[in-house]
Motif scaffolding. Structure first.
Motif, PDB file in Angstrom:
ATOM      1  N   HIS A 151       8.810 -40.623  23.591  1.00 19.50           N
ATOM      2  CA  HIS A 151       8.682 -40.455  22.309  1.00 19.50           C
ATOM      3  C   HIS A 151       8.174 -38.945  22.123  1.00 19.50           C
ATOM      4  O   HIS A 151       8.510 -38.707  21.123  1.00 19.50           O
ATOM      5  CB  HIS A 151       7.672 -41.250  22.361  1.00 19.50           C
ATOM      6  N   GLN A 152       7.932 -38.236  23.284  1.00 20.33           N
ATOM      7  CA  GLN A 152       6.552 -37.011  23.252  1.00 20.33           C
ATOM      8  C   GLN A 152       8.144 -36.757  23.339  1.00 20.33           C
ATOM      9  O   GLN A 152       8.369 -35.282  22.348  1.00 20.33           O
ATOM     10  CB  GLN A 152       6.120 -36.467  24.577  1.00 20.33           C
ATOM     11  N   LEU A 153       9.210 -36.718  24.057  1.00 19.11           N
ATOM     12  CA  LEU A 153      10.529 -35.741  24.352  1.00 19.11           C
ATOM     13  C   LEU A 153      10.979 -35.971  22.490  1.00 19.11           C
ATOM     14  O   LEU A 153      12.163 -34.827  21.781  1.00 19.11           O
ATOM     15  CB  LEU A 153      11.541 -35.901  25.247  1.00 19.11           C
ATOM     16  N   ILE A 154      10.753 -37.339  21.738  1.00 16.32           N
ATOM     17  CA  ILE A 154      12.156 -37.021  20.926  1.00 16.32           C
ATOM     18  C   ILE A 154      10.855 -36.221  19.588  1.00 16.32           C
ATOM     19  O   ILE A 154      11.544 -35.989  18.417  1.00 16.32           O
ATOM     20  CB  ILE A 154      12.042 -38.688  20.714  1.00 16.32           C
ATOM     21  N   ILE A 166      22.712 -37.371  14.531  1.00 16.98           N
ATOM     22  CA  ILE A 166      21.525 -38.645  14.392  1.00 16.98           C
ATOM     23  C   ILE A 166      22.099 -38.815  12.986  1.00 16.98           C
ATOM     24  O   ILE A 166      21.738 -38.125  11.899  1.00 16.98           O
ATOM     25  CB  ILE A 166      20.267 -38.389  14.463  1.00 16.98           C
ATOM     26  N   THR A 167      22.295 -40.533  12.509  1.00 13.81           N
ATOM     27  CA  THR A 167      22.305 -40.600  11.418  1.00 13.81           C
ATOM     28  C   THR A 167      21.549 -41.922  11.034  1.00 13.81           C
ATOM     29  O   THR A 167      21.480 -42.342   9.713  1.00 13.81           O
ATOM     30  CB  THR A 167      23.998 -41.007  11.752  1.00 13.81           C
ATOM     31  N   ALA A 168      20.700 -41.807  12.094  1.00 14.33           N
ATOM     32  CA  ALA A 168      19.007 -42.970  11.414  1.00 14.33           C
ATOM     33  C   ALA A 168      18.373 -42.373  12.106  1.00 14.33           C
ATOM     34  O   ALA A 168      18.138 -42.551  13.433  1.00 14.33           O
ATOM     35  CB  ALA A 168      19.729 -44.235  11.214  1.00 14.33           C
ATOM     36  N   ARG A 169      16.719 -42.372  11.366  1.00  9.98           N
ATOM     37  CA  ARG A 169      15.969 -42.763  12.457  1.00  9.98           C
ATOM     38  C   ARG A 169      14.429 -43.789  12.341  1.00  9.98           C
ATOM     39  O   ARG A 169      15.143 -43.493  10.414  1.00  9.98           O
ATOM     40  CB  ARG A 169      15.562 -40.930  12.644  1.00  9.98           C
ATOM     41  N   SER A 170      14.231 -43.914  12.356  1.00 10.33           N
ATOM     42  CA  SER A 170      12.303 -45.006  12.261  1.00 10.33           C
ATOM     43  C   SER A 170      11.557 -43.835  13.476  1.00 10.33           C
ATOM     44  O   SER A 170      11.252 -43.602  14.185  1.00 10.33           O
ATOM     45  CB  SER A 170      12.985 -46.163  12.648  1.00 10.33           C
ATOM     46  N   GLU A 228      15.244 -47.213  19.827  1.00  8.71           N
ATOM     47  CA  GLU A 228      13.551 -47.338  18.816  1.00  8.71           C
ATOM     48  C   GLU A 228      13.804 -46.465  17.868  1.00  8.71           C
ATOM     49  O   GLU A 228      13.956 -47.278  16.532  1.00  8.71           O
ATOM     50  CB  GLU A 228      12.712 -47.465  19.343  1.00  8.71           C
ATOM     51  N   ARG A 229      13.851 -45.092  18.298  1.00  2.89           N
ATOM     52  CA  ARG A 229      14.292 -43.485  17.248  1.00  2.89           C
ATOM     53  C   ARG A 229      14.977 -43.518  16.490  1.00  2.89           C
ATOM     54  O   ARG A 229      14.969 -43.092  15.437  1.00  2.89           O
ATOM     55  CB  ARG A 229      13.507 -42.750  17.992  1.00  2.89           C
ATOM     56  N   PHE A 230      15.738 -43.663  17.192  1.00  2.00           N
ATOM     57  CA  PHE A 230      17.620 -43.244  16.804  1.00  2.00           C
ATOM     58  C   PHE A 230      18.058 -44.699  16.476  1.00  2.00           C
ATOM     59  O   PHE A 230      19.200 -44.772  17.277  1.00  2.00           O
ATOM     60  CB  PHE A 230      17.951 -42.416  17.400  1.00  2.00           C
ATOM     61  N   PRO A 231      18.056 -45.741  15.838  1.00  2.66           N
ATOM     62  CA  PRO A 231      18.810 -46.260  15.909  1.00  2.66           C
ATOM     63  C   PRO A 231      20.724 -46.693  15.196  1.00  2.66           C
ATOM     64  O   PRO A 231      20.768 -47.338  15.976  1.00  2.66           O
ATOM     65  CB  PRO A 231      18.331 -47.479  14.662  1.00  2.66           C
ATOM     66  N   LEU A 276      23.030 -53.169  20.105  1.00  2.47           N
ATOM     67  CA  LEU A 276      21.632 -52.852  21.675  1.00  2.47           C
ATOM     68  C   LEU A 276      20.484 -52.856  20.617  1.00  2.47           C
ATOM     69  O   LEU A 276      19.573 -53.120  20.329  1.00  2.47           O
ATOM     70  CB  LEU A 276      21.740 -51.948  22.180  1.00  2.47           C
ATOM     71  N   ALA A 277      21.026 -52.098  19.598  1.00  3.62           N
ATOM     72  CA  ALA A 277      19.800 -51.614  18.492  1.00  3.62           C
ATOM     73  C   ALA A 277      18.798 -53.003  17.796  1.00  3.62           C
ATOM     74  O   ALA A 277      17.897 -52.498  17.531  1.00  3.62           O
ATOM     75  CB  ALA A 277      19.800 -50.538  17.271  1.00  3.62           C
ATOM     76  N   GLU A 278      19.851 -53.825  17.702  1.00  2.00           N
ATOM     77  CA  GLU A 278      19.410 -54.522  16.831  1.00  2.00           C
ATOM     78  C   GLU A 278      18.687 -55.981  18.233  1.00  2.00           C
ATOM     79  O   GLU A 278      17.999 -56.954  17.804  1.00  2.00           O
ATOM     80  CB  GLU A 278      20.427 -55.579  15.733  1.00  2.00           C
TER      81      GLU A 278
END
Ligand code: HEM
Ligand code: SF4
Lengths: 410, 64
Positions: free
Chosen positions: A134-137, A406-410, A376-379, A274-276
């Motif tokens: 998470h820190q790297l992201i 990156i086309t989606a993030r959360s 999780e961070r970049f679905p 995998l994202a879902e």
């Protein structure tokens, strides 16, 4: 960078695993050798004589046969061990136990390390690894383009091992440069490499002495207290073991995470699945390990040996391409297709036989957490088509530049 | 159904323990062994087969 022997034109009789074309096109090269040329064991005069068996059966047989094939040196180089070291540690020990050791000494050296890497010791690291990811992201900021190899995959194994060893976390970069020196600059001359080696050795000695003076609950102190055949390890032996853990654990895991993300960046369907369904990740990671196995090991032929009609000479190198074994149709159904929910998967990415990767539980955990957090961070993300993906050169294979958008993030 | 880990072949890849912890355990030195004398409880037969099919060393034996 090309190999010192120049580019390869004939993969059957003059292959070179350190030609940049090899890792970049490896699946095509194996396929041509096996199916067009009917060549299950390729040979080259490069590196003083090197063999490349490709089937699961042959790779397995060599990995199990420690009598005819020694582990004294597992990284192919331009000089044979007998040439650069007239009095090397004898074959049962080697200079980086246990990876360079043969039976019966191998089991002793391995026994010493096994408990530190058992599933029950490694599993509790999950939350710390998740925090690192998470820190790297977070550190990437709010950008659209990231290099998933350089800014993410690369840092995870170094940060984890630095914490396990109890070394200053800000020194992680030093580890990376050192590993690069050992694994990728096989073409540089010996003097230059030795000089760089010494600098790292001094750093290591300093850290070890600090642990002798101030013991703490970490892997370095564990090694300093460990005993082999009733004797405590010398600080030099502890240093050698730490070097092995760095060399064996960093580029390999970087490559495993990077190749998995490369697959996801290039396969929208798998990425979405995998994202879902993050609970599918462990099975998918095994498939990534199979299809993009990062590590090819090597052995040396102990004495002249007739291997199924191939006249191997004393001290010839034999590559052990576990990644090729993992695509053998006799063991894997539809091996060239990546099936992220493949149920039957006895892949050999962590080797076969007595040298089974000591860090496999840690490597698996890092890969699982790294993929989970990234998705999780970049679905959603995809390859950045305006930049080039580059692959490592040598016996560890993985992307070294992996530009993604990156086309989606959360 | 019964499962058995051939200790001579097992190298501690830990796939059996990851896939079927009800049937296998693994010690600190990477030696896996079957639980409950290898007797596979009803309903877990598929898991036993899954573990067998994922062992890189072909170390898991199943008796039906
Ligand atoms: C995805 C990541 C990794 C892969 C694919 C991998 C692969 C391998 C392979 C194929 C071997 C067998 C060597 C041989 O047959 O000569 C091996 C051995 C070894 N690995 Fe790993 N490895 C990974 C990560 C790690 C990590 C994270 C560590 C430790 C921190 C580690 C430590 C070792 C050690 C110490 C050995 C030598 C074991 C022995 O000779 O008994 N590896 N690895
Ligand atoms: S999967 Fe096979 S080699 Fe691995 S621990 Fe289980 S029995 Fe042993």
């Amino acid at each position: 960078m090309t190999s010192i022997y120049g580019p390869v034109t004939d993969w059957e009789h003059d292959f070179d695993h350190a030609d940049p074309e090899y890792n970049a096109n490896v699946h095509q090269i194996w396929d041509d050798l096996l199916n067009k040329k009917q060549c299950p064991v390729a040979h080259t005069e490069r590196y003083g004589g090197t063999w490349l068996p490709l089937t699961h059966e042959h790779v397995r047989e060599i990995a199990y046969d420690t009598e005819h094939f020694t582990s004294r040196s597992v990284v192919v180089g331009t000089t044979k061990p007998s040439q650069f070291d007239p009095q090397p540690p004898p074959s049962p020990i080697g200079n980086a136990p246990p990876i360079s050791s043969d039976p019966p000494f191998h089991a002793e050296a391995r026994r010493l390390l096994l408990p530190a890497f058992s599933p029950k010791k490694i599993d509790p690291w999950a939350s710390e690894i998740r925090r690192i990811c998470h820190q790297l992201i977070d550190d990437m900021g709010d950008v659209q383009f990231v290099d998933a190899a350089q800014q993410y995959s690369q840092d995870i194994p170094v940060q984890v091992i630095a914490r396990m060893l109890g070394f200053p976390v800000q020194d992680a970069d030093k580890f990376r440069h050192f590993v690069h020196l050992v694994l990728e600059s096989v073409n540089e001359d010996r003097e230059t490499r030795l000089a760089k080696f010494m600098v790292f050795d001094e750093y290591l000695t300093h850290q070890i002495n600090d642990h002798i003076a101030n013991p703490r609950d970490d892997l370095t102190t564990y090694l300093l207290n460990a005993e082999i055949m009733g004797n405590k390890l010398s600080p030099e032996h502890v240093g050698g073991t730490i070097i092995l853990l760095l060399v064996a654990g960093i580029d390999t895991t970087w490559s495993g995470i990077g190749s998995s993300l490369w697959h996801l960046a290039t396969n929208a369907v798998d990425r979405r699945r995998l994202a879902e369904n993050p609970d599918m990740i462990p099975t998918a990671v095994e498939e990534f390990l199979r299809a993009y196995a990062p590590v090819t090991m090597a052995r040396l032929v102990r004495d002249d040996y007739d291997f199924h009609g191939y006249a191997m000479k004393e001290e010839d190198w034999v590559l052990l391409p576990f990644p090729a074994a993992n695509r053998d149709p006799n063991v894997f159904h539809d091996p060239d297709t990546v099936v992220i929910d493949r149920e039957e998967n006895r892949h050999a990415a962590f080797g076969l036989g007595i040298h089974r990767c000591l860090g496999s539980n840690l490597a698996r955990l890092e890969m699982n957490v790294a993929i989970e957090v990234f998705l999780e961070r970049f679905p959603d993300f995809e390859l950045d088509q305006s930049e080039e993906v580059t692959w490592s050169v040598g016996q560890v294979r993985g992307p070294r530049r992996l530009p993604v958008r990156i086309t989606a993030r959360s | 159904m019964r499962v058995h880990v051939d200790a001579q072949k097992c190298q501690g890849h830990s796939r059996c323990y990851a896939l079927a912890p009800e049937l296998f355990d693994i010690d600190d030195y990477g030696n896996a062994h079957e639980l409950n004398d290898g007797v596979v409880p009803e309903g877990l037969e598929a898991r036993a087969r899954l573990a067998q099919a994922n062992c890189p060393e072909f170390a898991i034996i199943i008796q039906e």
